[in-house]
Design an enzyme around this catalytic site. Structure first.
Site, PDB file in Angstrom:
ATOM      1  N   HIS A   1      72.619  47.151  50.106  1.00  0.00           N
ATOM      2  CA  HIS A   1      71.646  46.200  49.556  1.00  0.00           C
ATOM      3  C   HIS A   1      72.523  44.989  49.257  1.00  0.00           C
ATOM      4  CE1 HIS A   1      67.959  48.396  49.231  1.00  0.00           C
ATOM      5  NE2 HIS A   1      68.501  49.382  48.552  1.00  0.00           N
TER       6      HIS A   1
ATOM      7  N   ASP B   1      69.463  47.651  53.985  1.00  0.00           N
ATOM      8  CA  ASP B   1      68.145  48.133  53.552  1.00  0.00           C
ATOM      9  C   ASP B   1      67.340  46.947  52.982  1.00  0.00           C
ATOM     10  OD1 ASP B   1      66.061  49.678  52.637  1.00  0.00           O
ATOM     11  OD2 ASP B   1      67.244  50.852  51.207  1.00  0.00           O
TER      12      ASP B   1
ATOM     13  N   LYS C   1      64.346  45.743  53.878  1.00  0.00           N
ATOM     14  CA  LYS C   1      62.893  45.947  53.795  1.00  0.00           C
ATOM     15  C   LYS C   1      62.125  44.647  54.003  1.00  0.00           C
ATOM     16  CE  LYS C   1      63.214  49.910  50.654  1.00  0.00           C
ATOM     17  NZ  LYS C   1      64.595  49.796  50.165  1.00  0.00           N
TER      18      LYS C   1
ATOM     19  N   ASP D   1      57.507  40.220  55.618  1.00  0.00           N
ATOM     20  CA  ASP D   1      56.742  38.976  55.725  1.00  0.00           C
ATOM     21  C   ASP D   1      56.262  38.784  57.164  1.00  0.00           C
ATOM     22  OD1 ASP D   1      55.676  36.462  54.949  1.00  0.00           O
ATOM     23  OD2 ASP D   1      57.253  36.320  53.416  1.00  0.00           O
TER      24      ASP D   1
ATOM     25  N   THR E   1      58.826  34.165  59.367  1.00  0.00           N
ATOM     26  CA  THR E   1      59.662  34.149  58.158  1.00  0.00           C
ATOM     27  C   THR E   1      60.795  35.170  58.234  1.00  0.00           C
ATOM     28  OG1 THR E   1      57.745  33.454  56.888  1.00  0.00           O
ATOM     29  CG2 THR E   1      59.608  34.335  55.633  1.00  0.00           C
TER      30      THR E   1
HETATM   31  N1  5IU Z   1      65.133  54.086  48.930  1.00  0.00           N
HETATM   32  C1  5IU Z   1      64.553  55.087  48.225  1.00  0.00           C
HETATM   33  N2  5IU Z   1      63.278  55.462  48.491  1.00  0.00           N
HETATM   34  C2  5IU Z   1      62.523  54.867  49.451  1.00  0.00           C
HETATM   35  C3  5IU Z   1      63.134  53.807  50.188  1.00  0.00           C
HETATM   36  C4  5IU Z   1      64.420  53.454  49.923  1.00  0.00           C
HETATM   37  O1  5IU Z   1      65.168  55.686  47.361  1.00  0.00           O
HETATM   38  O2  5IU Z   1      61.378  55.277  49.688  1.00  0.00           O
HETATM   39  I1  5IU Z   1      62.083  52.879  51.613  1.00  0.00           I
HETATM   40  C5  5IU Z   1      66.518  53.635  48.716  1.00  0.00           C
HETATM   41  C6  5IU Z   1      66.831  53.148  47.328  1.00  0.00           C
HETATM   42  C7  5IU Z   1      68.278  53.493  47.186  1.00  0.00           C
HETATM   43  C8  5IU Z   1      68.461  54.761  47.986  1.00  0.00           C
HETATM   44  O3  5IU Z   1      69.061  52.495  47.783  1.00  0.00           O
HETATM   45  O4  5IU Z   1      67.406  54.721  48.979  1.00  0.00           O
HETATM   46  C9  5IU Z   1      68.365  56.059  47.195  1.00  0.00           C
HETATM   47  O5  5IU Z   1      69.347  56.072  46.209  1.00  0.00           O
HETATM   48  P1  5IU Z   1      69.570  57.289  45.162  1.00  0.00           P
HETATM   49  O6  5IU Z   1      70.086  58.478  45.982  1.00  0.00           O
HETATM   50  O7  5IU Z   1      70.612  56.764  44.226  1.00  0.00           O
HETATM   51  O8  5IU Z   1      68.248  57.587  44.478  1.00  0.00           O
END
Ligand code: 5IU
Length: 481
Positions: A279, A308, A310, A313, A317
């Site tokens: 991220h 990640d 996501k 838009d 964009t």
């Molecule tokens: N993440 C989720 N759930 C989702 C989606 C993405 O947990 O439905 I789309 C991401 C958020 C985080 C990682 O970056 O996956 C999970 O991290 P943890 O194992 O710390 O919960």
């Protein structure tokens, strides 16, 4: 390991009188017709028999010199037997669920235990060995060790030999041959019946290779490498191949905010992961240098980078968001993801920005968080969209295998060794549930690794457990006891 003859004979006769042994023509679960049928469930109506059986099994475990910290009965018939053994000998019991509880809070093993504890498996009958094996797999998946099993009756069809091959030493109180001898001797059955059953046993041996045989019907039965060959997108191919080569289906969610720590993790966890998930916008000290270094580490350790982001838009964009701005994601992330909510345009926009580069996109078809709206029709529409654009869309972020297409890759976040709820609505499943039960391909783990005191150890463990779950799925059992 047969016990004292008169004890055994008596127990066999009691079981026969209780209706636990029947002769005739019976169709077994496997469809095979058998001249004999054991229904040991009726034991629960005979407290004395229950007590005796539990004592007999306890004595066998003692004679085997099996060292164990807990006892687990294969559901259902052996559950009360294991309970009696546990209570009488003050040995803790564990319960293996036959089906996982409600999704999200599922827990296959109930009871307290420590990782590395040894658990004795208790069963009423061993035929092919698959029931004991399955219970043992669930125990092993949560960190327990299983080396011994005790059984009341061995049907002599090769089950114990197969279990032995899987490292489980199985001893029984008596065999079906002994049952036949005793019943003939006490004139409960006639010699021709004994012969008929013996012929049946000899003609119905389970091969002593593996308890599991590869399934060949749905995509998840293909190996990662076999599926790689079916992918149009080069990133998908590369990912599936490197999973198989490195034997890891672990994606690490690097949700840390300091660039130095981020890069350190990218280096030390490298050997254990197939994907480093970022991220990038949470880094407080981002610079283009960070991604240059990350890219070098990805090459060094052979993993892919998944931002990640996501995107959600309209196409025009997301195209800019992907290639421009501070982060210039398209320059360094092999994989990105998008919410399908804007429609095809979001994928088309990203695809345009990635033109000329080897890039792949995942659609978010399901989410792990409580109360999320990515369900039912929405998920189905996401799958349709992905399959229509499979040159660029390589798969999904989902909680299960939402597409049956072998070239689609499913990645599941919300994974922990101990399932349950996390903070702010996060819900966790185990690697086994994600990979075996839900048919996903990659587990995404964040907190449970970066919050661990030994991060490398935690990642190595997820690597092992995740890949074992994949192997278990590949070799799903063909036969059932
Ligand atoms: N993440 C989720 N759930 C989702 C989606 C993405 O947990 O439905 I789309 C991401 C958020 C985080 C990682 O970056 O996956 C999970 O991290 P943890 O194992 O710390 O919960």
């Amino acid at each position: 390991m047969e016990l004292n003859d008169s004890t055994t004979d008596n127990l066999i006769l009691k079981l026969f009188d209780a209706g636990a042994v029947k002769f005739g023509e019976f169709t077994l679960k496997s469809g095979i017709k058998s001249p004999v049928y054991f229904d040991l469930r009726v034991m629960v109506s005979y407290p004395e028999i229950m007590k005796e059986v539990s004592e007999v099994l306890w004595n066998i475990a003692e004679k085997m010199d099996a060292k164990f910290d807990s006892i687990c009965g294969v559901p259902y018939t052996a559950l009360p037997i294991a309970t009696l053994m546990s209570v009488e000998h003050r040995k803790p019991m564990l319960i293996r669920r036959k089906e996982a509880k409600d999704y999200g809070t599922a827990k296959m093993i109930e009871g307290h235990f420590e990782k590395g504890d040894k658990c004795l498996v208790v069963e009423d009958i061993v035929t092919s060995g698959s029931s004991i094996f399955e219970t043992s797999e669930s125990l092993v998946a949560v960190g327990l060790k299983v080396t011994d099993a005790v059984v009341l009756l061995d049907r002599c069809q090769g089950g114990s030999a197969r279990l032995q091959q899987h490292g489980i030493n199985t001893e029984s109180a008596f065999t079906i041959r002994k049952v036949l001898d005793v019943l003939v001797q006490h004139e409960k059955i006639k010699l021709p019946m004994k012969r008929e059953v013996e012929e049946f046993i000899d003609g119905n041996q389970f091969e002593s290779k593996s308890i599991f045989t590869p399934r060949k019907i749905t995509p998840e039965v293909l190996t990662y490498a076999e599926r790689a060959k079916l992918c149009k997108n080069p990133v998908a191919r590369k990912l599936l191949n490197l999973i198989e080569e490195k034997q890891t289906n672990l994606a690490f969610a690097a949700d840390v905010t300091d660039a130095e720590e981020f890069l350190k993790l990218a280096d030390v966890l490298g050997p254990h992961i197939c994907i480093f998930k970022t991220h990038i916008d949470i880094l407080k000290n981002f610079s283009s240098d960070v991604v240059t270094k990350l890219k070098a580490l990805a090459v060094k350790h052979r993993y892919l980078i998944f931002e990640d982001r996501k995107f959600a838009d309209i196409g025009g964009t997301v195209k800019h968001q992907y290639r421009a701005g501070v982060h210039k994601i398209v320059e360094w992330a092999d994989i990105v993801n998008a919410h399908p909510v804007p429609g095809h345009g979001v994928v088309e926009g990203l695809k345009e920005a990635a033109s000329g580069k080897q890039r792949g996109c995942l659609l978010i078809a399901e989410m792990s968080s409580k109360g999320n709206l990515a369900t039912g029709q929405y998920t189905a529409a996401a799958v349709k969209m992905a399959e229509e654009m499979s040159d660029f869309v390589i798969g999904f972020i989902s909680q299960s295998a939402v597409s049956a297409k072998p070239y689609m890759i499913h990645m599941t976040p919300g994974v922990k060794l101990v399932p349950g709820s996390g903070t702010l609505g996060q819900q966790y499943v185990t690697p086994q549930q994600a990979i075996v039960e839900k048919g996903s391909d990659i587990i995404i783990v964040g907190r449970d690794i970066y919050e661990a005191s030994n991060r490398v150890g935690a990642a190595a463990n997820y690597k092992k457990v995740g890949y074992q779950a994949y192997c278990a799925r590949m070799f799903r059992r063909k036969d059932k006891d």
